[in-house]
Each structure stands twice: as C-alpha cells, then as structure tokens.
Motif scaffolding. Structure first.
Motif, PDB file in Angstrom:
ATOM      1  N   MET A   1      25.861   3.268  25.750  1.00  0.00           N
ATOM      2  CA  MET A   1      24.869   2.205  25.845  1.00  0.00           C
ATOM      3  C   MET A   1      23.500   2.240  25.428  1.00  0.00           C
ATOM      4  O   MET A   1      22.971   3.317  26.019  1.00  0.00           O
ATOM      5  N   PHE A   2      23.154   1.796  24.207  1.00  0.00           N
ATOM      6  CA  PHE A   2      21.711   2.343  23.887  1.00  0.00           C
ATOM      7  C   PHE A   2      20.662   1.022  23.848  1.00  0.00           C
ATOM      8  O   PHE A   2      21.342   0.068  23.536  1.00  0.00           O
ATOM      9  N   ASN A   3      19.509   1.225  24.384  1.00  0.00           N
ATOM     10  CA  ASN A   3      18.512  -0.041  24.221  1.00  0.00           C
ATOM     11  C   ASN A   3      17.741   0.088  22.923  1.00  0.00           C
ATOM     12  O   ASN A   3      17.302   1.404  22.672  1.00  0.00           O
ATOM     13  N   GLU A   4      17.656  -0.859  22.318  1.00  0.00           N
ATOM     14  CA  GLU A   4      17.003  -0.787  21.198  1.00  0.00           C
ATOM     15  C   GLU A   4      15.444  -1.193  21.441  1.00  0.00           C
ATOM     16  O   GLU A   4      15.197  -2.166  21.531  1.00  0.00           O
ATOM     17  N   GLU A   5      14.553  -0.104  21.294  1.00  0.00           N
ATOM     18  CA  GLU A   5      13.085  -0.317  21.378  1.00  0.00           C
ATOM     19  C   GLU A   5      12.457  -0.543  20.170  1.00  0.00           C
ATOM     20  O   GLU A   5      12.913   0.063  19.170  1.00  0.00           O
ATOM     21  N   ARG A   6      11.574  -1.582  20.149  1.00  0.00           N
ATOM     22  CA  ARG A   6      11.027  -1.729  18.938  1.00  0.00           C
ATOM     23  C   ARG A   6       9.741  -0.972  18.526  1.00  0.00           C
ATOM     24  O   ARG A   6       8.878  -1.142  19.173  1.00  0.00           O
TER      25      ARG A   6
ATOM     26  N   LYS B   1      12.130  -0.633   8.404  1.00  0.00           N
ATOM     27  CA  LYS B   1      13.525  -0.972   8.801  1.00  0.00           C
ATOM     28  C   LYS B   1      14.150  -2.347   8.389  1.00  0.00           C
ATOM     29  O   LYS B   1      15.044  -2.746   8.846  1.00  0.00           O
TER      30      LYS B   1
ATOM     31  N   LYS C   1      21.097  -0.502   4.530  1.00  0.00           N
ATOM     32  CA  LYS C   1      21.608   0.800   4.907  1.00  0.00           C
ATOM     33  C   LYS C   1      20.437   1.724   4.842  1.00  0.00           C
ATOM     34  O   LYS C   1      20.107   2.440   5.622  1.00  0.00           O
TER      35      LYS C   1
ATOM     36  N   ARG D   1      17.422   0.769   7.340  1.00  0.00           N
ATOM     37  CA  ARG D   1      17.818   1.259   8.584  1.00  0.00           C
ATOM     38  C   ARG D   1      17.952   2.450   8.703  1.00  0.00           C
ATOM     39  O   ARG D   1      17.138   3.117   9.963  1.00  0.00           O
TER      40      ARG D   1
END
Lengths: 269, 318
Positions: free
Chosen positions: A1-6, A29, A181, A184
């Motif tokens: 589980m990863f949390n996308e931090e901006r 990105k 790609k 990102r």
C-alpha cells in the motif's frame, strides 16, 4: 500500500496571472499541451519555460536542464539569449530586494550557461520524431537533471500527407504513452505545443487543436491560447485538478510577462 | 493451445510414453486432444496405464471449467455479494439506481475534458471513505491526491486543517492504490497479479478491494488496434473478459473510461469499435456544456434501466 504524496515541483511561466491559474506553474510528472493560433506566442512560452526551469533552487526554481525538440525550425537562439539575460536581471533584482540586509547573493549565472543547459534536437520527419522519443528514455537516464521536455510542435510532421489515418492514430497513441511514462518515471514536465485547425461542428466552423479527438486524450492538462480583443489570453481547457480559468499574458522583449502589470519583477513562490 | 510436451512439468502424467501414444493419433497439442474422439482413444489404449492416465487427464480437464450454478444461486450471490455502492454524486447515483454495482463493468464515454476523470476520482474517494479498497490504473498521470482531498473534505462538513481530519484523510488516501500503466501488457501484468493476490489472500474485512478503475483503457488499446493483424483486437476482448471475470468472482465494481472518435456523419461515437460495445455491462455518455461547470450524463446501455435516460446539472467541476 503506498500513499501518493504530492511533492509539487512547479516551473514558473514568469507571468503571475498565468502561474496563478496553473496553481503555481507547469507541473512536473504531467504532460501539458499548449495550443493556439499561429503568432500567439507558443514558441515564446516554450523558450521561457526552457529558461525558467534552470532558475536555481535558491530563487524558487528547479535548477534543472531542458530538452527542446524543434520540428518547425522556430527556435531562435538570439531570442533565447535575450530571454536568458532578462531572467538573470530579474533574479539579481529579486536578490537585491529581499536580501538587502544580508550580504548580497551574487547571481552566479551567465546567459551562456543557460544556453548550454538547453539540449536542442531538430527533427525533420515523423520517423525522426518517434525515434527521438524512444531515444529520450536513454538520454534522460544519462542526464538526470533534465526537468522539462518541450516539443514544438508535436503535430507538424503528422499533418501533411499522412495517407494511413489508422497508422497515424496508432503512432500518436504510442508516442503519447511513451511521453507520459517519461514524465512519470523521471519526474519531469513534458510540454507539447500544438497547432490549430478548423472543425465543422453543427453548421459552423470552429477552431480546435490539430490531430483529432484521440489526441486530445493524450495529455494531462491542456491550455488554449487565444486573442481577446488586443490581448493574449490563456485558458485552461482540461485538467484533473485545476479549475477552468483564463488569464491574460503578454509577450515582451524580456519574454512572457503579465499584461497589465508594470513591474518587471518575477514573483518567486 | 499449448503443445503437450510443454505441459510435462506441470502434469507429470503426460510423460514421454503418453506423448508417443498421443502422437500416434496425431495429437500434438491440448487443442488436438480436446477435438479428438475420446471414445476411440480409450478403445485404442492398449495398456491399462495409458487408459488410467487418460481418465486422470479427463478429470483434470473437468475440474478446470467454471462451476454450473442455477438461477437461485445466482440471485443469492447477487443479494449477498453484489452490492450497489454510491459514487458520491447524487445525480449519477439516481441515474444508475443507487450507484456502481459490484460485479459489473461500467464504462464512461465522453469527449476530452467532459469529466470522466473527475467521476473516477469522486467514486474512488467515496469508496475509500466507506472503508473499501480502491485500485486506480492511471494511464495519463491524472491521478490527483489534491482532488481526492477536496472530495473528501467536501462531503464531510468539517474544516480541513485539524489533526483528526488529516489523519482520516491519510487513511482514505492509504486505501487508494494508484499504479501508472503505459502499456497494455503492463495492464495485463497488473490484472493477473491482482487476480493472484485476490485468490490467495484471506479476506480482511476493510481491506477488501471494492473498486477497480482503469483511466483510460482506450489510450492503452488504441495503439494496438488494426495494426499487425487481429492480435490487437484479441487483446482488447481478452482484457474486457479479464476485467469482467475479476468483477464477478471477487465482487469488485470495475470502472473504465473511453474517449470518442468522429463517426460517419460527423457525430462522435465511442472509440474502440463495434466489438467493444458488447463488453461493458453499463455504458454512460458524458458531455459538458462549453466551458460550463455542468456535466450531462446519459445511459447508452444498461441491463436494467432504459437507455436514453439522462441526468444533467451535475456539478463536478467545483
């Protein structure tokens, strides 16, 4: 589980109003498409971004390098020099104002070094363009401090005498996925400049961006530049997180600036 | 279909002797085996070990097909497992009779900037708020945690900024897993991996995946269609089947987005062609008034609602 931090890395456009509607600037990105009629300033914005990405971290920039892919031959080195000099002047003005009490931060940048950090590629056919996009992966791995790729203009080689439309759609789809790609994986901004064409909708002709409906889905954000009376305006047409808004800007000898503001100081975020 | 000698590792009863026996009947692959007249094979099996192996093989094949269930079992399954969950937007929920149904593949079709990604983000935030797990496959770098935070903050009437809110927002964001995919093969890898994880995992009550979003599936499939033969087509259909199978077996609601292309009279029609039309269970068409904040949604296809029903004035772009 990863949390996308901006972790927002934003590249300023040097125009405060434009930066405001963009939430601070062009996002890394993400793939941003900028389109407009000829003469409205797309190449100018491209050049301004290529210079602004190099603003060092102390001044609120990214301190990165730029890749400029030119398909039309509209990259004028003299103009880049002009914009680079103006940018450095603004930076030293800024450091003067805000660091009056401390010892002045000497601006250690020279216009030539700004020019050195822009990697320029000239492509003359669509095969070259696709080959270049494929090669960019390797190039950016070797030059890790590239922070922006500007393609001016992405549509040029795909518009004239392309017999097989299905092939064109496929090639464009693949190219856009590769650019996504790149953006990102290497955390850089991709800016594509696009031309306009006319479309026949409900009995009237309207200007829309070239390359058709399928291409309109290949970017994360889209900004449309248009004339409003005598002023140039930018309008956010598509964005997952920004509100639709438009802002005026102008093209001056120093680059892109605010249209009504008389102050030439760049607002550093 | 795999040739018989490649199956030797997995099924040791298909050894060299058996393969020679099969070769004598011109059976070289699994397909040949299935097409062959099995009674005749049994009759010609000279030694008992071969016929024993044939029986074992047939029982393995029998075990591989999906179980037959009757209508009553289907209805019980629907009642217990296939829940309808809200998307977070009242207009869409009203249109769909409650929201997204687990076990169904819902497709959002629309021109650029019509709100497809916004609906996906809103559904993701709603499902995550109600303690479901969400998997978001993003092809256009459009996943925006900022927007999710906005939706979460909007529906709960708290002012953001205090500690408890930030912790609950963190939990919501933890439940949404975003994978960037840029290739149709990457998507297949992801989906196969998900299938393996789901079949082997013990179900934990609040970590159960409830929503799978692919935004957008058309940008993955358009580069491979109509190109070198029918492979692109086959990949598209098998992707559709894989998604539907995942939805049905693991009670997930699947949401995909598609774009439009120009049709014959200049009208726009959904991309991906005629064969894709029958794949999703529910198809919704989105359109946005020029520059407005209002999105219009209409049903193109739904197993239970009349097509053509519309909902408008859905404010998605606040």
């Amino acid at each position: 589980m990863f949390n996308e931090e901006r972790f927002s890395s934003l590249i300023t456009t040097s125009c405060v109003d434009l930066d405001n509607i963009l939430g601070g600037g062009i996002n890394c990105k993400e793939v941003t498409e900028i389109g407009g009629v000829p003469g409205i300033g797309k190449t100018q914005i491209g050049i301004q971004l290529a210079v602004n990405v190099q603003i060092p971290l102390e001044y609120g920039g990214l301190g990165g390098k730029a890749i400029y892919i030119d398909t039309e031959g509209s990259f004028m080195v003299e103009r880049v020099l002009q914009i680079a000099e103006a940018c450095i002047e603004d930076m030293s003005e800024y450091s003067h104002h805000f660091h009056k009490d401390n010892q002045a931060y000497g601006v250690k940048m020279h216009p030539n070094s700004i020019l050195e950090n822009i990697f320029y590629f000239r492509v003359c056919s669509y095969t070259e363009q696709i080959a270049l996009v494929n090669y960019l992966d390797k190039f950016v791995t070797e030059h890790k401090d590239v922070k922006i790729i500007i393609i001016d203009s992405v549509t040029f080689h795909f518009r004239q005498d392309f017999d097989d439309m299905a092939l064109r759609t496929r090639l464009l789809g693949e190219m856009s996925l590769k650019l996504m790609k790149l953006a990102r994986n290497f955390c850089l901004a991709v800016v594509m400049l696009n031309q306009v064409t006319t479309k026949h909708i409900e009995g009237s002709f309207q200007l829309t961006l070239a390359l058709g409906d399928s291409w309109s889905h290949s970017c994360t954000n889209r900004i449309i530049l248009y004339w409003n009376g005598n002023e140039r305006h930018a309008y956010i047409d598509k964005s997952p997180s920004l509100k639709s808004a438009s802002a005026p800007y102008s093209v001056t000898s120093r680059g892109i600036r605010n249209s009504t503001s008389s102050s030439k100081r760049i607002k550093m975020v | 279909m795999a040739p018989l000698n490649s199956l030797e590792k997995e099924y040791p009863l298909i050894d060299a002797n058996f393969q020679t026996f099969c070769a004598s009947h011109a059976i070289y692959s699994v397909e040949d085996f299935l097409l062959h007249d099995l009674d005749a094979l049994f009759a010609s099996a000279s030694n008992p070990s071969t016929s024993h192996r044939l029986k074992q093989l047939l029982s393995i094949i029998d075990a591989l097909h999906p179980p037959l269930i009757n209508g009553l079992q289907l209805m019980e399954d629907a009642k217990q497992n296939k829940h309808v969950l809200s998307t977070g937007c009242e207009g869409i929920d009203a249109l769909l009779g409650g929201g997204l149904r687990a076990g169904q593949l819902t497709e959002l079709v629309g021109p650029s900037s019509s709100g497809k990604t916004q609906v996906c983000l809103m559904s993701a935030s709603t499902f995550a708020k109600h303690k479901g797990s969400v998997i978001y496959l993003d092809t256009g770098n459009s996943f925006s945690p900022q927007r999710i935070a906005h939706f979460v903050g909007q529906s709960s009437d708290c002012v953001s900024g205090n500690q408890a809110d930030r912790r609950s927002l963190q939990k919501v964001l933890d439940r949404i897993i975003c994978y960037p995919v840029f290739d149709v093969y990457e998507m297949f890898d992801m989906l196969h991996q998900l299938k393996i994880n789901l079949t082997s995992e013990i179900v934990k009550s609040d970590r159960h995946v409830q929503l799978l979003i692919v935004d957008s599936i058309s940008s993955l499939i358009t580069p491979i269609l109509r190109g070198n033969g029918p492979q692109g087509h086959a990949l598209m259909i098998s992707a559709g089947f894989l998604l539907k199978k995942l939805a049905h077996e693991h009670n997930i609601a699947v949401l995909v987005t598609n774009h439009v292309v120009g049709g014959e009279d200049g009208n726009s029609k959904p991309a991906l062609g005629e064969s894709w039309k029958s794949v999703p269970h529910v198809r919704l068409l989105l359109s946005r008034d020029c520059g407005g904040n209002v999105c219009n949604i209409s049903i193109i296809k739904h197993p239970a609602m009349a097509s053509g029903r519309t909902a408008s004035s859905i404010r998605l772009f606040v």
